[in-house]
Design an enzyme around this catalytic site. Structure first.
Site, PDB file in Angstrom:
ATOM      1  N   ARG A 172       0.811  -1.224   0.000  1.00  0.00           N
ATOM      2  CA  ARG A 172       0.000   0.000   0.000  1.00  0.00           C
ATOM      3  C   ARG A 172       0.843   1.272   0.000  1.00  0.00           C
ATOM      4  O   ARG A 172       1.804   1.389   0.755  1.00  0.00           O
ATOM      5  CB  ARG A 172      -0.887  -0.074   1.240  1.00  0.00           C
ATOM      6  CG  ARG A 172      -1.596   1.178   1.633  1.00  0.00           C
ATOM      7  CD  ARG A 172      -2.767   0.857   2.503  1.00  0.00           C
ATOM      8  NE  ARG A 172      -2.395   0.595   3.892  1.00  0.00           N
ATOM      9  CZ  ARG A 172      -3.290   0.399   4.863  1.00  0.00           C
ATOM     10  NH1 ARG A 172      -4.581   0.424   4.590  1.00  0.00           N
ATOM     11  NH2 ARG A 172      -2.896   0.177   6.095  1.00  0.00           N
ATOM     12  N   ARG A 210       3.102   3.912   5.009  1.00  0.00           N
ATOM     13  CA  ARG A 210       3.019   4.064   6.466  1.00  0.00           C
ATOM     14  C   ARG A 210       4.117   3.253   7.125  1.00  0.00           C
ATOM     15  O   ARG A 210       4.399   2.131   6.708  1.00  0.00           O
ATOM     16  CB  ARG A 210       1.652   3.586   6.961  1.00  0.00           C
ATOM     17  CG  ARG A 210       0.583   4.645   6.786  1.00  0.00           C
ATOM     18  CD  ARG A 210      -0.791   4.124   7.061  1.00  0.00           C
ATOM     19  NE  ARG A 210      -0.892   3.245   8.213  1.00  0.00           N
ATOM     20  CZ  ARG A 210      -2.045   2.775   8.672  1.00  0.00           C
ATOM     21  NH1 ARG A 210      -3.167   3.100   8.068  1.00  0.00           N
ATOM     22  NH2 ARG A 210      -2.075   1.971   9.718  1.00  0.00           N
TER      23      ARG A 210
END
Ligand code: ADP
Length: 290
Positions: free
Chosen positions: A202, A247
């Site tokens: 992601r 992240r």
């Protein structure tokens, strides 16, 4: 006849012509000719004023109804619930568009606090990067403040909160002070086997929250290096061209901890809400990046 000519002339003069007529003449003509432009004009004006009056009356009535709902009906309080990568952040914005109520993500709020370097951010930074949970007190405080904001007046969607049974109980108590309660828990079911691939691939656009995936939803700009991995500098948002980021907790190691936390501390929340009949299961298995 003279009436017809009269009518034609006045019509040609329009309102200016009508306005120059003496009052007595107007009254005289009105008795003689029902199609007198002054009368027609007054009638039209009367209708317009009437309609406007009706419009304002209607509007204040709508306001009153809105106010009544805001005062006496409980807000719609929804919750999106699921493992990291289950699709909460992907499905949530669709509900936001549909219902026009905000999605409140404690994860996003904490990441903002970390980026801004606030006291809360300093406390949360390392804990978050490791994949562990931030203390209940911190997140409960953040949510208690946030749901008082004006944009929450018709309801809100909680995302990533509550995450422990203690947080659910605090939330229930908070809502009970205003006669409110959680109305719906949307639980995303997803095969745990797909989560690692989803989460570790992601990439996110910080400003918009748009998320991409190296395999399932790659940005147009992506170039792959000799090692088969995407070249970080080529990962850019399709719309703004801003550099995407990963992240710090979207690693296999931190994910393991996040999944443990989810299983042990978060899933028991479903047992807390299920007896109220408000838990709805949703298939989060569609092959799109979470
Ligand atoms: P996820 O993709 O794991 O659902 P979130 O963006 O919701 O991630 O949260 C990221 C991190 O922020 C969590 O791993 C945790 O450290 C912290 N966090 C977010 N919400 C809470 C909460 N309600 N209670 C405790 N920690 C939280």
């Amino acid at each position: 006849g003279p009436q017809a000519r009269n009518f034609g002339a006045a019509a040609a003069f329009g309102t200016a012509g009508a306005a120059t007529w003496g009052l007595s003449a107007q009254r005289e003509r009105a008795t003689r000719c029902e199609a007198d432009p002054a009368v027609v004009g007054a009638a039209v004006l009367g209708t317009a004023v009437g309609a406007l009056g009706g419009f304002f009356y209607g509007k204040s009535k709508a306001d009153a109804v809105q106010e009544k709902y805001a005062t006496y009906w409980p807000r719609k309080i929804m919750m999106v619930f699921g493992a990291p990568g289950a699709g909460k952040g992907t499905q949530g914005p669709k509900i936001v568009d549909m219902l026009d109520i905000p999605q409140l993500s404690t994860g996003d709020m904490l990441r903002e606090a970390v980026a801004a370097g606030t006291e809360i951010g300093k406390k949360a930074k390392d804990v978050m990067a490791s994949g562990a949970l931030v203390s209940d007190d911190i997140v409960i405080g953040i949510i208690a403040d946030r749901i008082k904001a004006d944009d929450c007046k018709n309801g809100f969607i909680l995302d990533g909160f509550p995450r422990t049974v203690a947080q659910s109980k605090a939330l229930d108590a908070m809502l009970a002070t205003t006669g409110e309660a959680v109305s719906l828990v949307m639980a995303f079911d997803v095969d745990p086997a797909v989560l690692e691939e989803r989460v570790c691939g992601r990439w996110i656009d910080k400003a918009s929250g748009r998320s991409y995936h190296v395999k399932f939803a790659a940005p147009k700009s992506m170039k792959v290096g000799h090692d088969g991995k995407p070249i970080p500098d080529t990962m850019k948002d399709d719309i703004t061209g801003d550099k995407l980021f990963q992240r710090p907790d979207d690693t296999a190691e931190a994910l393991k901890k996040r999944l443990d936390g989810y299983k042990n501390q978060t899933v028991p929340i479903l047992d807390h809400y299920a007896p109220r009949g408000i838990v709805k299961n949703i298939d989060g298995g569609a092959p799109i990046a979470a």
